[in-house]
Design a protein around this motif. Structure first.
Motif, PDB file in Angstrom:
ATOM      1  N   ALA A 261     -16.637   2.912   0.246  1.00  0.00           N
ATOM      2  CA  ALA A 261     -16.518   1.686   1.041  1.00  0.00           C
ATOM      3  C   ALA A 261     -15.500   0.737   0.402  1.00  0.00           C
ATOM      4  O   ALA A 261     -14.654   0.149   1.094  1.00  0.00           O
ATOM      5  CB  ALA A 261     -17.881   1.005   1.174  1.00  0.00           C
TER       6      ALA A 261
ATOM      7  N   ALA B 147     -12.005   2.152   0.800  1.00  0.00           N
ATOM      8  CA  ALA B 147     -11.531   2.031   2.189  1.00  0.00           C
ATOM      9  C   ALA B 147     -11.013   0.621   2.449  1.00  0.00           C
ATOM     10  O   ALA B 147      -9.930   0.438   3.016  1.00  0.00           O
ATOM     11  CB  ALA B 147     -12.672   2.363   3.155  1.00  0.00           C
ATOM     12  N   ARG B 148     -11.784  -0.367   2.054  1.00  0.00           N
ATOM     13  CA  ARG B 148     -11.358  -1.742   2.302  1.00  0.00           C
ATOM     14  C   ARG B 148     -10.025  -2.014   1.616  1.00  0.00           C
ATOM     15  O   ARG B 148      -9.091  -2.535   2.210  1.00  0.00           O
ATOM     16  CB  ARG B 148     -12.413  -2.726   1.788  1.00  0.00           C
TER      17      ARG B 148
ATOM     18  N   ILE C  63      -6.901  -0.242   3.239  1.00  0.00           N
ATOM     19  CA  ILE C  63      -6.389  -0.850   4.480  1.00  0.00           C
ATOM     20  C   ILE C  63      -5.740  -2.200   4.175  1.00  0.00           C
ATOM     21  O   ILE C  63      -4.672  -2.521   4.701  1.00  0.00           O
ATOM     22  CB  ILE C  63      -7.527  -0.983   5.520  1.00  0.00           C
ATOM     23  N   GLU C  64      -6.352  -2.989   3.297  1.00  0.00           N
ATOM     24  CA  GLU C  64      -5.760  -4.291   2.956  1.00  0.00           C
ATOM     25  C   GLU C  64      -4.406  -4.133   2.263  1.00  0.00           C
ATOM     26  O   GLU C  64      -3.466  -4.864   2.554  1.00  0.00           O
ATOM     27  CB  GLU C  64      -6.709  -5.072   2.032  1.00  0.00           C
TER      28      GLU C  64
ATOM     29  N   PRO D  64      -1.510  -1.644   4.884  1.00  0.00           N
ATOM     30  CA  PRO D  64      -1.810  -1.712   6.324  1.00  0.00           C
ATOM     31  C   PRO D  64      -0.924  -0.803   7.173  1.00  0.00           C
ATOM     32  O   PRO D  64      -1.401  -0.185   8.127  1.00  0.00           O
ATOM     33  CB  PRO D  64      -1.589  -3.195   6.664  1.00  0.00           C
ATOM     34  N   GLN D  65       0.354  -0.669   6.817  1.00  0.00           N
ATOM     35  CA  GLN D  65       1.244   0.170   7.631  1.00  0.00           C
ATOM     36  C   GLN D  65       0.877   1.640   7.505  1.00  0.00           C
ATOM     37  O   GLN D  65       0.817   2.369   8.498  1.00  0.00           O
ATOM     38  CB  GLN D  65       2.701   0.016   7.149  1.00  0.00           C
TER      39      GLN D  65
ATOM     40  N   THR E 106      -1.958   3.000   6.492  1.00  0.00           N
ATOM     41  CA  THR E 106      -3.290   3.377   6.961  1.00  0.00           C
ATOM     42  C   THR E 106      -3.400   3.257   8.476  1.00  0.00           C
ATOM     43  O   THR E 106      -4.058   4.080   9.107  1.00  0.00           O
ATOM     44  CB  THR E 106      -4.390   2.500   6.324  1.00  0.00           C
ATOM     45  N   LEU E 107      -2.779   2.237   9.060  1.00  0.00           N
ATOM     46  CA  LEU E 107      -3.023   1.949  10.480  1.00  0.00           C
ATOM     47  C   LEU E 107      -1.914   2.449  11.396  1.00  0.00           C
ATOM     48  O   LEU E 107      -2.104   2.521  12.608  1.00  0.00           O
ATOM     49  CB  LEU E 107      -3.243   0.437  10.671  1.00  0.00           C
ATOM     50  N   GLY E 108      -0.741   2.779  10.854  1.00  0.00           N
ATOM     51  CA  GLY E 108       0.345   3.267  11.688  1.00  0.00           C
ATOM     52  C   GLY E 108       0.322   4.788  11.823  1.00  0.00           C
ATOM     53  O   GLY E 108      -0.544   5.459  11.273  1.00  0.00           O
TER      54      GLY E 108
ATOM     55  N   GLY F  50      -4.288   7.794   8.530  1.00  0.00           N
ATOM     56  CA  GLY F  50      -3.849   7.164   7.289  1.00  0.00           C
ATOM     57  C   GLY F  50      -5.010   6.532   6.533  1.00  0.00           C
ATOM     58  O   GLY F  50      -4.981   6.446   5.300  1.00  0.00           O
ATOM     59  N   VAL F  51      -6.038   6.107   7.259  1.00  0.00           N
ATOM     60  CA  VAL F  51      -7.198   5.503   6.600  1.00  0.00           C
ATOM     61  C   VAL F  51      -7.867   6.528   5.694  1.00  0.00           C
ATOM     62  O   VAL F  51      -8.069   6.295   4.492  1.00  0.00           O
ATOM     63  CB  VAL F  51      -8.206   4.964   7.651  1.00  0.00           C
ATOM     64  N   THR F  52      -8.187   7.691   6.255  1.00  0.00           N
ATOM     65  CA  THR F  52      -8.900   8.686   5.450  1.00  0.00           C
ATOM     66  C   THR F  52      -7.977   9.318   4.400  1.00  0.00           C
ATOM     67  O   THR F  52      -8.435   9.677   3.320  1.00  0.00           O
ATOM     68  CB  THR F  52      -9.526   9.767   6.352  1.00  0.00           C
TER      69      THR F  52
ATOM     70  N   ILE G 273      -7.910   6.866   1.503  1.00  0.00           N
ATOM     71  CA  ILE G 273      -9.177   6.939   0.765  1.00  0.00           C
ATOM     72  C   ILE G 273      -9.160   8.177  -0.136  1.00  0.00           C
ATOM     73  O   ILE G 273      -9.525   8.112  -1.319  1.00  0.00           O
ATOM     74  CB  ILE G 273     -10.390   6.992   1.729  1.00  0.00           C
TER      75      ILE G 273
ATOM     76  N   TYR H 241      -1.235  -5.070  13.901  1.00  0.00           N
ATOM     77  CA  TYR H 241      -2.393  -4.353  13.370  1.00  0.00           C
ATOM     78  C   TYR H 241      -3.352  -5.345  12.710  1.00  0.00           C
ATOM     79  O   TYR H 241      -2.962  -6.099  11.822  1.00  0.00           O
ATOM     80  CB  TYR H 241      -1.994  -3.315  12.316  1.00  0.00           C
TER      81      TYR H 241
ATOM     82  N   ALA I 244     -10.209  -3.626   7.746  1.00  0.00           N
ATOM     83  CA  ALA I 244     -10.653  -3.391   6.367  1.00  0.00           C
ATOM     84  C   ALA I 244     -12.111  -3.798   6.191  1.00  0.00           C
ATOM     85  O   ALA I 244     -12.912  -3.084   5.578  1.00  0.00           O
ATOM     86  CB  ALA I 244      -9.758  -4.151   5.391  1.00  0.00           C
TER      87      ALA I 244
ATOM     88  N   ARG J 263     -15.345  -1.217   5.440  1.00  0.00           N
ATOM     89  CA  ARG J 263     -16.269  -1.325   4.308  1.00  0.00           C
ATOM     90  C   ARG J 263     -17.708  -1.382   4.805  1.00  0.00           C
ATOM     91  O   ARG J 263     -18.590  -0.674   4.326  1.00  0.00           O
ATOM     92  CB  ARG J 263     -15.945  -2.582   3.491  1.00  0.00           C
TER      93      ARG J 263
ATOM     94  N   ILE K  57     -19.134   1.974   6.220  1.00  0.00           N
ATOM     95  CA  ILE K  57     -19.521   2.983   5.229  1.00  0.00           C
ATOM     96  C   ILE K  57     -20.767   2.531   4.455  1.00  0.00           C
ATOM     97  O   ILE K  57     -21.680   3.324   4.211  1.00  0.00           O
ATOM     98  CB  ILE K  57     -18.340   3.279   4.278  1.00  0.00           C
TER      99      ILE K  57
ATOM    100  N   ALA L 142      -4.953   0.493  16.554  1.00  0.00           N
ATOM    101  CA  ALA L 142      -3.961   1.036  15.623  1.00  0.00           C
ATOM    102  C   ALA L 142      -3.982   2.553  15.711  1.00  0.00           C
ATOM    103  O   ALA L 142      -5.056   3.167  15.776  1.00  0.00           O
ATOM    104  CB  ALA L 142      -4.272   0.606  14.189  1.00  0.00           C
ATOM    105  N   PRO L 143      -2.793   3.192  15.676  1.00  0.00           N
ATOM    106  CA  PRO L 143      -2.736   4.658  15.753  1.00  0.00           C
ATOM    107  C   PRO L 143      -3.395   5.346  14.562  1.00  0.00           C
ATOM    108  O   PRO L 143      -3.877   6.471  14.683  1.00  0.00           O
ATOM    109  CB  PRO L 143      -1.234   4.972  15.764  1.00  0.00           C
ATOM    110  N   GLY L 144      -3.398   4.665  13.394  1.00  0.00           N
ATOM    111  CA  GLY L 144      -3.902   5.288  12.176  1.00  0.00           C
ATOM    112  C   GLY L 144      -5.372   5.647  12.230  1.00  0.00           C
ATOM    113  O   GLY L 144      -5.840   6.439  11.409  1.00  0.00           O
TER     114      GLY L 144
END
Lengths: 411, 411
Positions: free
Chosen positions: A60, A63-64, A67-68, A71-72, A74-76, A284-286, A289, B54, B60, B64, B67, B253-255
């Motif tokens: 957790a 992950a936070r 992304i913080e 951001p590009q 993980t989220l793009g 990108g998030v996973t 991580i 995004y 984020a 957190r 999870i 977001a695509p990510g």
């Protein structure tokens, strides 16, 4: 146009047929999932990790922060092949003095299962030939079913087994050398070397699926096929016939859905084209991580607790089998992985029937038929020891023994 | 066994051939990605959202909490079809007075792209027929390429277009009614109704791919094909021929790689079997983030800012085109989506060549050939207006105009 059109009833209009492979598949996974909802049932069927080992608080926080701070990324959208840093980290993880790996050798996949799907897409025409160890992983059969492949059994235990002959004409060879699912068996060093030599001689792609490689309970791990292959061709970046597949599902958590394929750059390119049309890129998030879990040492810190817990559970399951089922079944104590493969002493004992009888007795096991492409092997059971604590495993085996006795009386 | 085996050189050993479809694919996506690394290049080629939109801090925090509060659901294996709560939330989102949807109508997919892959797996044999709007989404062609399908063009703009005849013999029909990629076109209400009627009459599956449905800049959205289909069969849970596909890529977001397919339960079952062998299940981490984003109202809160920003950018791109390229191209101002489709006034202008000339002038655009299964359409360009701010869009168009002038002089 709010008026329904005159053609409102299509009850009679036939739908186009589903693809033929769908009629050859099975709902075993579905049945297991619904069995999982029966109250009080002991599930020793699946291949599930012990959920109490999931490092939820750590993941957790990772992950936070991922992304913080990114951001590009993980989220793009990301590169199809995976985040460059994660590919580098995986290349570094498997690099040795003899095995030189770079980013171009690594594809990040959305779970190990996706790696199997992509290999099928890149290598199989309809009806193409796969040589493999059977019984084999049900998920691999699922992944390749849409191509309706032909299978050839690699009889690794036969004294006269000829690896080169066994590979002839195959598009690829599928092996799980470490604690094969379902048999739990370890492929020994001479056979590993023989498989690698045969792949080098024949040119056939050799898949080394290694989801359980970290789950080693006794002694030291054997060299990977990938390492043996690199030894044959020292001093160059890896471009050999091995496709090494791994996953974080057993090392961190399956919910990340992060796996990888390591192989020759030309094969990574082909798999990348297949991935482009499958899910474009992995989240990108996973991925971030996973990268943080590798870089922070979380994976290494978790391993001893996982191995200790699973060793204890393996021992508990095998002790219960010895107490309650030795009359009916025989098995080898696996030196790693997640499963015990129990073979009925009586060839007439039908484990498809025992699966049903087990459910009635409150225990869910996996019958051998689902690991056989032809569905004919009905003499064995796969028993999982990672999910349940020792007392539940013992109770599950007692219930299974009761089911066997009921079945034996009826016959 | 540390000695290299005698067969150490496999230079001469031929590898099994890759599947044939790989020789028919293209590296357009790869070229775009590498073009993106040229310093100073203005990229109006891709279909990328504005990254400044995004909601990184919110996602984020959601990640957190997801999870921490749902460690089993996020980190374990989940149901193949998706988390039940997410399926329920998606069913509720699209339910209307006339359209009754339950969990059994919804499959969660690992991105919209996976939905396309699964539809191909469930419905296509090698060489199967797809009827679709062309030019069409490159990713759809990528997804179905491994089955080497045949394509039939739906000529929706022809006055005598007969939807029923156009569907005959097809396994499915592929449409993007809202702001089609690449043409940016909206399919009008009478044609929507005609397509739905024809699908009901013929029984053919009708795919409504709707990634841009929320990106509506002028006026009110038209009814979905899914809604029109439900109107034809009031009072029952949805079991019609429409396969409605959506994604959170443009709304959050695509990510996250979260998409969905809504359709008849029998089709959701078939797609679920296909997903079982593709990636087993979508990440619980990203599914729980998606659920929290839907439940917390984040998606609804984000929408006005997205729509306002993209409307402004669409206007800026179209103004720049009018200033600099009207002599060479014509286009319609799209009422939504992400793209302007610019068609050369001179049929001899080759946009494959203009793509290269544009790169040399410092701008990347997408030539029409990549959206044509036969690769023959070389008269148009797809221009994206969502990624870049107005001044960059204007500069990109100026560079493109300069490239056209250079090309025209050479000819």
């Amino acid at each position: 146009m709010n008026t329904p059109s005159p053609q409102q009833t299509d009850v009679a209009a036939p739908r186009p047929a589903f693809a033929r492979w769908l009629s050859t598949t099975n709902d075993v996974t579905r049945r297991f999932l619904s069995a999982g909802r029966i109250p009080g049932l002991i599930n020793i069927a699946g291949g599930l990790p012990a959920p109490e080992l999931y490092p939820a608080a750590e993941v957790a926080a990772l992950a936070r922060r991922a992304i913080e701070e990114h951001p590009q990324e993980t989220l793009g959208y990301g590169p199809i092949e995976g985040l460059p840093e994660l590919r580098d980290a995986l290349a570094a993880r498997f690099t040795t003095a003899e095995l030189r790996l770079g980013r171009e050798n690594v594809l990040v996949t959305t779970s190990g299962m996706q790696g199997l799907d992509l290999i099928g897409k890149a290598l199989l025409e309809e009806g193409g030939l796969i040589a493999g160890q059977f019984p084999t992983y049900l998920g691999a059969l699922d992944a390749w079913r849409p191509r309706r492949p032909a299978y050839r059994n690699l009889l690794l235990e036969e004294p006269k087994f000829d690896a080169f002959a066994a590979m002839a004409g195959a598009q690829f060879v599928y092996t799980v050398p470490n604690f094969s699912n379902p048999s739990g068996r370890l492929v020994g060093l001479p056979m590993r070397q023989a498989l690698v030599d045969a792949a080098h001689r024949s040119g056939v792609w050799l898949v080394e699926d290694d989801p359980y490689g970290a789950l080693h309970y006794d002694g030291a791990p054997l060299p990977r096929l990938l390492d043996l292959s690199a030894r044959c061709r020292p001093g160059r970046s890896y471009d050999g016939p091995i496709l090494y597949m791994g996953t974080l599902s057993k090392e961190i958590a399956p919910g990340l859905r992060i796996g990888w394929v390591i192989g020759a750059p030309e094969m990574i390119e082909a798999l990348t084209m297949a991935k482009q049309g499958s899910d474009m890129c992995t989240s990108g998030v996973t991925q971030r991580i996973a990268l943080a879990a590798l870089e922070s040492g979380l994976v290494e810190r978790l391993r001893p607790a996982i191995v200790d817990l699973y060793r204890e559970r393996r021992d508990a399951l095998c002790a219960a089998l010895a107490d309650h089922l030795a009359e009916w079944f025989e098995w080898e104590v696996p030196v790693g992985g997640m499963f015990v493969w129990a073979v009925a002493r009586d060839p007439a004992l039908d484990t498809d029937r025992l699966f049903q009888a087990g459910l009635e007795a409150g225990v869910c096991v996996t019958p051998s038929s689902v690991f056989d492409p032809a569905g004919r092997n009905r003499r064995a059971l796969r028993l999982n020891f990672t999910l349940n604590p020792p007392d539940r495993l013992a109770e599950g085996v007692r219930r299974l023994a009761a089911a066997v006795r009921v079945m034996a009386k009826k016959d």
